[in-house]
Design a protein around this motif. Sequence first.
Motif, PDB file in Angstrom:
ATOM      1  N   MET A  23      32.025  29.951  78.020  1.00 25.13           N
ATOM      2  CA  MET A  23      32.436  28.569  77.785  1.00 25.13           C
ATOM      3  C   MET A  23      33.531  28.476  76.718  1.00 25.13           C
ATOM      4  O   MET A  23      34.475  27.695  76.857  1.00 25.13           O
ATOM      5  CB  MET A  23      31.223  27.721  77.376  1.00 25.13           C
ATOM      6  CG  MET A  23      30.135  27.637  78.443  1.00 25.13           C
ATOM      7  SD  MET A  23      30.746  26.934  79.995  1.00 25.13           S
ATOM      8  CE  MET A  23      29.328  27.185  81.061  1.00 25.13           C
ATOM      9  N   ARG A  24      33.423  29.267  75.677  1.00 27.67           N
ATOM     10  CA  ARG A  24      34.460  29.266  74.638  1.00 27.67           C
ATOM     11  C   ARG A  24      35.798  29.741  75.203  1.00 27.67           C
ATOM     12  O   ARG A  24      36.853  29.219  74.844  1.00 27.67           O
ATOM     13  CB  ARG A  24      34.048  30.159  73.466  1.00 27.67           C
ATOM     14  CG  ARG A  24      33.013  29.563  72.541  1.00 27.67           C
ATOM     15  CD  ARG A  24      33.012  30.277  71.186  1.00 27.67           C
ATOM     16  NE  ARG A  24      32.870  31.718  71.337  1.00 27.67           N
ATOM     17  CZ  ARG A  24      31.707  32.363  71.349  1.00 27.67           C
ATOM     18  NH1 ARG A  24      30.568  31.677  71.219  1.00 27.67           N
ATOM     19  NH2 ARG A  24      31.656  33.680  71.466  1.00 27.67           N
ATOM     20  N   TRP A  61      23.535  16.389  73.115  1.00 27.76           N
ATOM     21  CA  TRP A  61      22.584  16.567  72.014  1.00 27.76           C
ATOM     22  C   TRP A  61      21.391  15.631  72.151  1.00 27.76           C
ATOM     23  O   TRP A  61      20.237  16.041  71.958  1.00 27.76           O
ATOM     24  CB  TRP A  61      23.305  16.306  70.686  1.00 27.76           C
ATOM     25  CG  TRP A  61      22.403  16.374  69.488  1.00 27.76           C
ATOM     26  CD1 TRP A  61      22.004  17.484  68.817  1.00 27.76           C
ATOM     27  CD2 TRP A  61      21.764  15.257  68.836  1.00 27.76           C
ATOM     28  NE1 TRP A  61      21.171  17.154  67.784  1.00 27.76           N
ATOM     29  CE2 TRP A  61      20.997  15.780  67.771  1.00 27.76           C
ATOM     30  CE3 TRP A  61      21.769  13.884  69.055  1.00 27.76           C
ATOM     31  CZ2 TRP A  61      20.256  14.970  66.935  1.00 27.76           C
ATOM     32  CZ3 TRP A  61      21.030  13.078  68.210  1.00 27.76           C
ATOM     33  CH2 TRP A  61      20.286  13.617  67.163  1.00 27.76           C
ATOM     34  N   GLY A  62      21.650  14.376  72.525  1.00 28.87           N
ATOM     35  CA  GLY A  62      20.571  13.403  72.660  1.00 28.87           C
ATOM     36  C   GLY A  62      19.583  13.775  73.754  1.00 28.87           C
ATOM     37  O   GLY A  62      18.350  13.712  73.554  1.00 28.87           O
ATOM     38  N   PHE A  63      20.069  14.173  74.911  1.00 28.92           N
ATOM     39  CA  PHE A  63      19.171  14.535  76.013  1.00 28.92           C
ATOM     40  C   PHE A  63      18.443  15.842  75.726  1.00 28.92           C
ATOM     41  O   PHE A  63      17.272  16.000  76.102  1.00 28.92           O
ATOM     42  CB  PHE A  63      19.952  14.639  77.320  1.00 28.92           C
ATOM     43  CG  PHE A  63      20.141  13.321  78.018  1.00 28.92           C
ATOM     44  CD1 PHE A  63      19.146  12.807  78.840  1.00 28.92           C
ATOM     45  CD2 PHE A  63      21.298  12.586  77.843  1.00 28.92           C
ATOM     46  CE1 PHE A  63      19.304  11.583  79.470  1.00 28.92           C
ATOM     47  CE2 PHE A  63      21.475  11.361  78.474  1.00 28.92           C
ATOM     48  CZ  PHE A  63      20.472  10.854  79.291  1.00 28.92           C
ATOM     49  N   ALA A  64      19.107  16.779  75.067  1.00 25.30           N
ATOM     50  CA  ALA A  64      18.440  18.036  74.722  1.00 25.30           C
ATOM     51  C   ALA A  64      17.321  17.792  73.716  1.00 25.30           C
ATOM     52  O   ALA A  64      16.230  18.364  73.835  1.00 25.30           O
ATOM     53  CB  ALA A  64      19.452  19.021  74.153  1.00 25.30           C
ATOM     54  N   GLY A  70      15.941  22.244  72.510  1.00 22.93           N
ATOM     55  CA  GLY A  70      16.692  22.886  71.448  1.00 22.93           C
ATOM     56  C   GLY A  70      18.142  22.430  71.419  1.00 22.93           C
ATOM     57  O   GLY A  70      18.523  21.449  72.072  1.00 22.93           O
ATOM     58  N   ASN A  71      18.974  23.161  70.697  1.00 19.02           N
ATOM     59  CA  ASN A  71      20.377  22.790  70.532  1.00 19.02           C
ATOM     60  C   ASN A  71      21.225  23.393  71.650  1.00 19.02           C
ATOM     61  O   ASN A  71      21.694  24.530  71.553  1.00 19.02           O
ATOM     62  CB  ASN A  71      20.886  23.255  69.169  1.00 19.02           C
ATOM     63  CG  ASN A  71      22.334  22.855  68.943  1.00 19.02           C
ATOM     64  OD1 ASN A  71      22.837  21.936  69.577  1.00 19.02           O
ATOM     65  ND2 ASN A  71      22.994  23.544  68.016  1.00 19.02           N
ATOM     66  N   THR A  72      21.423  22.639  72.727  1.00 12.99           N
ATOM     67  CA  THR A  72      22.237  23.131  73.839  1.00 12.99           C
ATOM     68  C   THR A  72      23.723  22.854  73.638  1.00 12.99           C
ATOM     69  O   THR A  72      24.546  23.299  74.438  1.00 12.99           O
ATOM     70  CB  THR A  72      21.791  22.473  75.158  1.00 12.99           C
ATOM     71  OG1 THR A  72      21.893  21.045  75.035  1.00 12.99           O
ATOM     72  CG2 THR A  72      20.355  22.839  75.495  1.00 12.99           C
ATOM     73  N   VAL A  73      24.077  22.120  72.574  1.00  9.93           N
ATOM     74  CA  VAL A  73      25.487  21.863  72.296  1.00  9.93           C
ATOM     75  C   VAL A  73      26.215  23.170  71.984  1.00  9.93           C
ATOM     76  O   VAL A  73      27.421  23.317  72.256  1.00  9.93           O
ATOM     77  CB  VAL A  73      25.632  20.875  71.121  1.00  9.93           C
ATOM     78  CG1 VAL A  73      27.091  20.720  70.701  1.00  9.93           C
ATOM     79  CG2 VAL A  73      25.043  19.519  71.498  1.00  9.93           C
ATOM     80  N   ALA A  74      25.492  24.140  71.443  1.00 12.31           N
ATOM     81  CA  ALA A  74      26.104  25.395  71.024  1.00 12.31           C
ATOM     82  C   ALA A  74      26.637  26.220  72.180  1.00 12.31           C
ATOM     83  O   ALA A  74      27.376  27.186  71.958  1.00 12.31           O
ATOM     84  CB  ALA A  74      25.097  26.218  70.226  1.00 12.31           C
ATOM     85  N   ASP A  75      26.272  25.888  73.426  1.00  8.02           N
ATOM     86  CA  ASP A  75      26.792  26.680  74.545  1.00  8.02           C
ATOM     87  C   ASP A  75      28.188  26.241  74.979  1.00  8.02           C
ATOM     88  O   ASP A  75      28.768  26.829  75.895  1.00  8.02           O
ATOM     89  CB  ASP A  75      25.829  26.646  75.738  1.00  8.02           C
ATOM     90  CG  ASP A  75      25.626  25.238  76.319  1.00  8.02           C
ATOM     91  OD1 ASP A  75      26.502  24.368  76.137  1.00  8.02           O
ATOM     92  OD2 ASP A  75      24.579  25.020  76.955  1.00  8.02           O
ATOM     93  N   TRP A  76      28.740  25.188  74.379  1.00  2.00           N
ATOM     94  CA  TRP A  76      30.119  24.731  74.600  1.00  2.00           C
ATOM     95  C   TRP A  76      30.350  24.081  75.960  1.00  2.00           C
ATOM     96  O   TRP A  76      31.469  23.679  76.260  1.00  2.00           O
ATOM     97  CB  TRP A  76      31.122  25.879  74.413  1.00  2.00           C
ATOM     98  CG  TRP A  76      31.258  26.343  73.003  1.00  2.00           C
ATOM     99  CD1 TRP A  76      30.408  27.170  72.326  1.00  2.00           C
ATOM    100  CD2 TRP A  76      32.295  26.004  72.070  1.00  2.00           C
ATOM    101  NE1 TRP A  76      30.840  27.379  71.050  1.00  2.00           N
ATOM    102  CE2 TRP A  76      32.004  26.687  70.857  1.00  2.00           C
ATOM    103  CE3 TRP A  76      33.438  25.220  72.153  1.00  2.00           C
ATOM    104  CZ2 TRP A  76      32.814  26.579  69.745  1.00  2.00           C
ATOM    105  CZ3 TRP A  76      34.257  25.127  71.039  1.00  2.00           C
ATOM    106  CH2 TRP A  76      33.939  25.791  69.853  1.00  2.00           C
ATOM    107  N   SER A  77      29.333  23.966  76.783  1.00  6.80           N
ATOM    108  CA  SER A  77      29.548  23.375  78.118  1.00  6.80           C
ATOM    109  C   SER A  77      29.892  21.889  78.019  1.00  6.80           C
ATOM    110  O   SER A  77      30.694  21.382  78.821  1.00  6.80           O
ATOM    111  CB  SER A  77      28.307  23.576  78.991  1.00  6.80           C
ATOM    112  OG  SER A  77      27.175  22.935  78.422  1.00  6.80           O
ATOM    113  N   GLY A 114      18.451  18.836  84.935  1.00 11.06           N
ATOM    114  CA  GLY A 114      17.780  19.826  84.115  1.00 11.06           C
ATOM    115  C   GLY A 114      18.670  20.574  83.153  1.00 11.06           C
ATOM    116  O   GLY A 114      18.225  21.498  82.473  1.00 11.06           O
ATOM    117  N   GLY A 115      19.948  20.196  83.076  1.00 12.71           N
ATOM    118  CA  GLY A 115      20.846  20.834  82.121  1.00 12.71           C
ATOM    119  C   GLY A 115      21.716  21.903  82.742  1.00 12.71           C
ATOM    120  O   GLY A 115      21.799  22.045  83.970  1.00 12.71           O
TER     121      GLY A 115
END
Length: 342
Positions: A23-24, A61-64, A70-77, A114-115
Amino acid sequence: MSRGIEIRTSPHLKRVVTVDKIMRTVVLALLPIAAFAVWQFGLSVLLLLLTTTGVAILTEWGFARAGGRGNTVADWSAVITGLLLGLTLPPGFPLWMAAVAAFVGIALGKALFGGLGYNVMNPALVGRAFVQAAFPVAITTWTPAFAPGRFTEVIPSTLTLPFMQPIPVGDWIASLNLDGWSGATPLAIQKFQHIETPIMDTFSGMIAGSAGETSAILILICGLWLAWQRMLDWRIPVSVMAGAVLVALPFWLLDPSLYPSPWFVLCSGGLMLGAWFMASDMVASPVTASGVILYGLFIGALTVVIRLFGGLVEGIMYAILLANALGPLISSWTQPRVYGSK
């Protein structure tokens, strides 16, 4: 002393590639396109990209958090979704509408399934499809590129208040005293007036259009770099472009005064951005070797059919979304035969 040979069972992994690294890398490939869009259209596009990306991250972030994932924002998607969405919108698109698009893209296009890894369709295109249906006037209001003062003022419609109609931009455009501005994109001019914009203008990005869809050469370079990094399946964008050419070429040969040339088809609108950065979505595309080729050919062909014979001037968005929906079926059709079986 001779050394023994170490024998291990498969799979034999040659490199470690994580989701966040992929993703990065995609984000890095999109940054030059985003930078060119800001240089071309100014502060309005900068605010647009910040809005779509910021709202996408907050929604993710809100839905996670609500789902305890957990913190799914870190995957950059979510960053990719926000950037791609902003690049597909008109430069003067109201920021509150862009925020709605980003929320819908993450909420309905991703979190509902489901993300990351479970979404059926490209989230950025889900958000854009929603605002195209909800705000048809705003999504088809175009402003000139390289306008004087674009770094010191914003397009008036950008700061439209929430739930209000977009501020008209006609007087603002008239005040720029631009010669030859018609308010239409190259696709619209060709479709309704049968006048083809010079290929070098569409290739280099010296045209009006969606924020990040104007420079075909820049998108191509960034896409090729991503393929060189082995972060996308090159067969998908190549098949998309091949499908578009295969459908456009016979009509152009039949009547070049009425139908666009294949190179205009490739370099105009959102075909390049869609082919290299959206159709190649690893989650929503087929997984078989022949399946990705069939998938790409379908997208390219349907895009041209919609452009030539549909009521819309652009068809790449709907072509990709429909192909996403057909992805699992295409994969099942093209499964290779197990060795030794009939």
